[in-house]
Design a protein around this motif. Structure first.
Motif, short mmCIF file in Angstrom:
data_model
loop_
_atom_site.label_atom_id
_atom_site.label_comp_id
_atom_site.label_asym_id
_atom_site.label_seq_id
_atom_site.Cartn_x
_atom_site.Cartn_y
_atom_site.Cartn_z
N VAL A 1 -4.60 16.91 -1.15
CA VAL A 1 -3.85 15.82 -1.78
C VAL A 1 -3.64 14.69 -0.78
N MET A 2 -3.22 15.03 0.43
CA MET A 2 -2.94 13.99 1.43
C MET A 2 -4.21 13.28 1.87
N ILE A 3 -5.30 14.00 2.00
CA ILE A 3 -6.57 13.35 2.38
C ILE A 3 -7.00 12.36 1.30
N THR A 4 -6.85 12.78 0.03
CA THR A 4 -7.21 11.89 -1.08
C THR A 4 -6.32 10.66 -1.11
N VAL A 5 -5.01 10.88 -0.98
CA VAL A 5 -4.06 9.75 -1.01
C VAL A 5 -4.35 8.77 0.13
N MET A 6 -4.53 9.30 1.34
CA MET A 6 -4.78 8.44 2.49
C MET A 6 -6.11 7.71 2.37
N GLY A 7 -7.11 8.39 1.81
CA GLY A 7 -8.40 7.74 1.60
C GLY A 7 -8.32 6.61 0.60
N VAL A 8 -7.60 6.85 -0.51
CA VAL A 8 -7.44 5.82 -1.55
C VAL A 8 -6.69 4.62 -0.99
N VAL A 9 -5.61 4.87 -0.26
CA VAL A 9 -4.80 3.78 0.30
C VAL A 9 -5.62 2.95 1.29
N PHE A 10 -6.34 3.61 2.17
CA PHE A 10 -7.14 2.90 3.18
C PHE A 10 -8.25 2.08 2.51
N LEU A 11 -8.97 2.71 1.60
CA LEU A 11 -10.09 2.02 0.92
C LEU A 11 -9.57 0.85 0.09
N ALA B 1 1.78 16.01 -9.04
CA ALA B 1 2.17 16.48 -10.37
C ALA B 1 1.11 17.40 -10.94
N ASN B 2 -0.15 17.09 -10.68
CA ASN B 2 -1.23 17.96 -11.15
C ASN B 2 -1.15 19.33 -10.47
N ASN B 3 -0.92 19.33 -9.15
CA ASN B 3 -0.76 20.60 -8.43
C ASN B 3 0.46 21.37 -8.91
N LEU B 4 1.53 20.63 -9.20
CA LEU B 4 2.74 21.27 -9.70
C LEU B 4 2.50 21.93 -11.05
N SER B 5 1.74 21.26 -11.91
CA SER B 5 1.44 21.83 -13.22
C SER B 5 0.61 23.11 -13.09
N LEU C 1 0.83 -1.21 0.00
CA LEU C 1 0.00 0.00 0.00
C LEU C 1 0.86 1.26 0.00
N LEU C 2 2.02 1.19 0.64
CA LEU C 2 2.93 2.33 0.63
C LEU C 2 3.38 2.66 -0.80
N LEU C 3 3.71 1.64 -1.57
CA LEU C 3 4.12 1.86 -2.95
C LEU C 3 2.97 2.46 -3.75
N LEU C 4 1.79 1.90 -3.57
CA LEU C 4 0.63 2.41 -4.28
C LEU C 4 0.34 3.85 -3.87
N GLY C 5 0.40 4.12 -2.57
CA GLY C 5 0.15 5.48 -2.08
C GLY C 5 1.15 6.48 -2.61
N ALA C 6 2.42 6.05 -2.73
CA ALA C 6 3.45 6.94 -3.27
C ALA C 6 3.15 7.35 -4.70
N VAL C 7 2.69 6.38 -5.51
CA VAL C 7 2.38 6.70 -6.91
C VAL C 7 1.16 7.61 -6.99
N VAL C 8 0.11 7.32 -6.21
CA VAL C 8 -1.08 8.19 -6.19
C VAL C 8 -0.69 9.60 -5.76
N PHE C 9 0.21 9.68 -4.77
CA PHE C 9 0.69 10.98 -4.30
C PHE C 9 1.38 11.74 -5.42
N VAL D 1 2.01 19.93 -2.00
CA VAL D 1 1.58 18.88 -1.07
C VAL D 1 0.49 19.47 -0.18
N THR D 2 -0.68 19.65 -0.75
CA THR D 2 -1.79 20.29 -0.04
C THR D 2 -2.51 19.29 0.86
N PRO D 3 -3.26 19.79 1.86
CA PRO D 3 -4.06 18.87 2.70
C PRO D 3 -5.04 18.04 1.86
#
Length: 289
Positions: A251-261, A37-41, A24-32, A247-249
């Motif tokens: 983004v982290m809420i979405t990443v953590m939600g995806v990883v947990f689900l 990258a979208n925020n950076l763009s 899940l850490l690997l998956l979360g890193a890629v989702v992050f 690295v907005t809140p």
């Protein structure tokens, strides 16, 4: 079911949770990275400024009024007014000499630096925005780094496609790894499953403890993975505060939600598939599978 095999938390449970957490850490890193990258763009496109040069005949009060009109436009993110005096000071500092000293006058004009909202930072939008601004007769020129904008948009599209491809591939790999971990766990209990089936236990009754146990594996693994990701994100922002724009809140809420689900759903689904496989087997088949 023996006391040892029925223990709610044992070494097998801990091992499965840690293995799942690492995946899940690997998956979360890629989702992050995809979301970051979208925020950076957006950040890059909104910080590509173009200069609106205004006539020397335009009074400063009129320039400020024009700036206010630009700020009201839906495509404008932010504007900065640069007076003739400020422009001269900035260029003198950059050049190391004062052009006004040997020219006898200030060669620079007042300007308004405009930063566009990310949705409008593309070639098509810029074309009609320039025409609209140039409709003001006091505007003499617009300088915009078109080549830079095109390069940024082109590279962002390429990077986004690569990251999405990696995310899809890693999701499949994650599913395979978690599935193998759970299959091995249930494989060790295949004779117990068969015994319960032979004494008349319903399939739903047999499934329930295994599904519940593996759902908890997913929950624990998801919590641990989310904790590690949150700590890493906090450390990054603490080290470089400017990263908060990327690295907005959200983004982290979405990443953590995806990883947990993902953790809970995949562990439960894989457990269901594996249990059903052994429920369908006959006793003699258990020795060969």
């Amino acid at each position: 079911m023996s006391r040892r095999s029925g223990a709610w938390i044992d070494m097998q449970f801990i091992t499965a949770s840690i293995s799942t957490m690492l995946v899940l850490l690997l998956l979360g890193a890629v989702v992050f990275f995809v979301l970051a990258a979208n925020n950076l763009s957006v950040y890059v496109r909104e910080n590509i400024a173009f200069s609106v040069l205004v006539s020397d005949d335009m009074k400063e009060t009129d320039i400020l009024r024009f700036q206010k009109e630009l700020n009201a436009k839906p495509y404008v993110k932010h504007t900065d007014y640069i007076s003739k005096k400020q422009a001269l000071a900035e260029q003198s500092e950059a050049m190391g000499t004062d052009p006004a000293e040997f020219l006898g006058y200030n060669p620079f004009t007042a300007s308004i630096e405009v930063r566009l909202n990310a949705d409008y930072a593309n070639s098509d939008s810029v074309a009609w925005i320039k025409d609209e601004i140039l409709s003001n007769k006091e505007v003499i020129e617009i300088n915009y780094p078109q080549d830079l904008l095109d390069a940024v948009n082109r590279n962002i599209r390429k990077i986004s496609l690569v990251l999405l491809g990696i995310a899809a591939l890693l999701a499949l790999i994650s599913f395979a790894l978690i599935n193998n971990t759970i299959r091995l766990t249930i494989y060790s209990q295949r004779f117990l499953i068969n015994t319960m089936k032979l004494v008349g236990a319903s399939w739903a009754f047999i499934r329930r403890p295994f599904l519940k146990r593996n759902a908890w594996v997913g929950i624990l693994a998801g919590i641990m993975a989310d904790t590690v990701l949150a700590v890493i994100a906090y450390a990054l922002v603490r080290y470089e505060p400017d990263l908060l724009a990327i690295v907005t809140p959200e983004v982290m809420i979405t990443v953590m939600g995806v990883v947990f689900l993902f953790g809970v759903v995949i562990t439960t689904l894989c457990a269901l598939v594996s249990i059903n496989r052994y429920l369908r087997m006959k006793t003699n088949e258990l020795y060969y599978n």
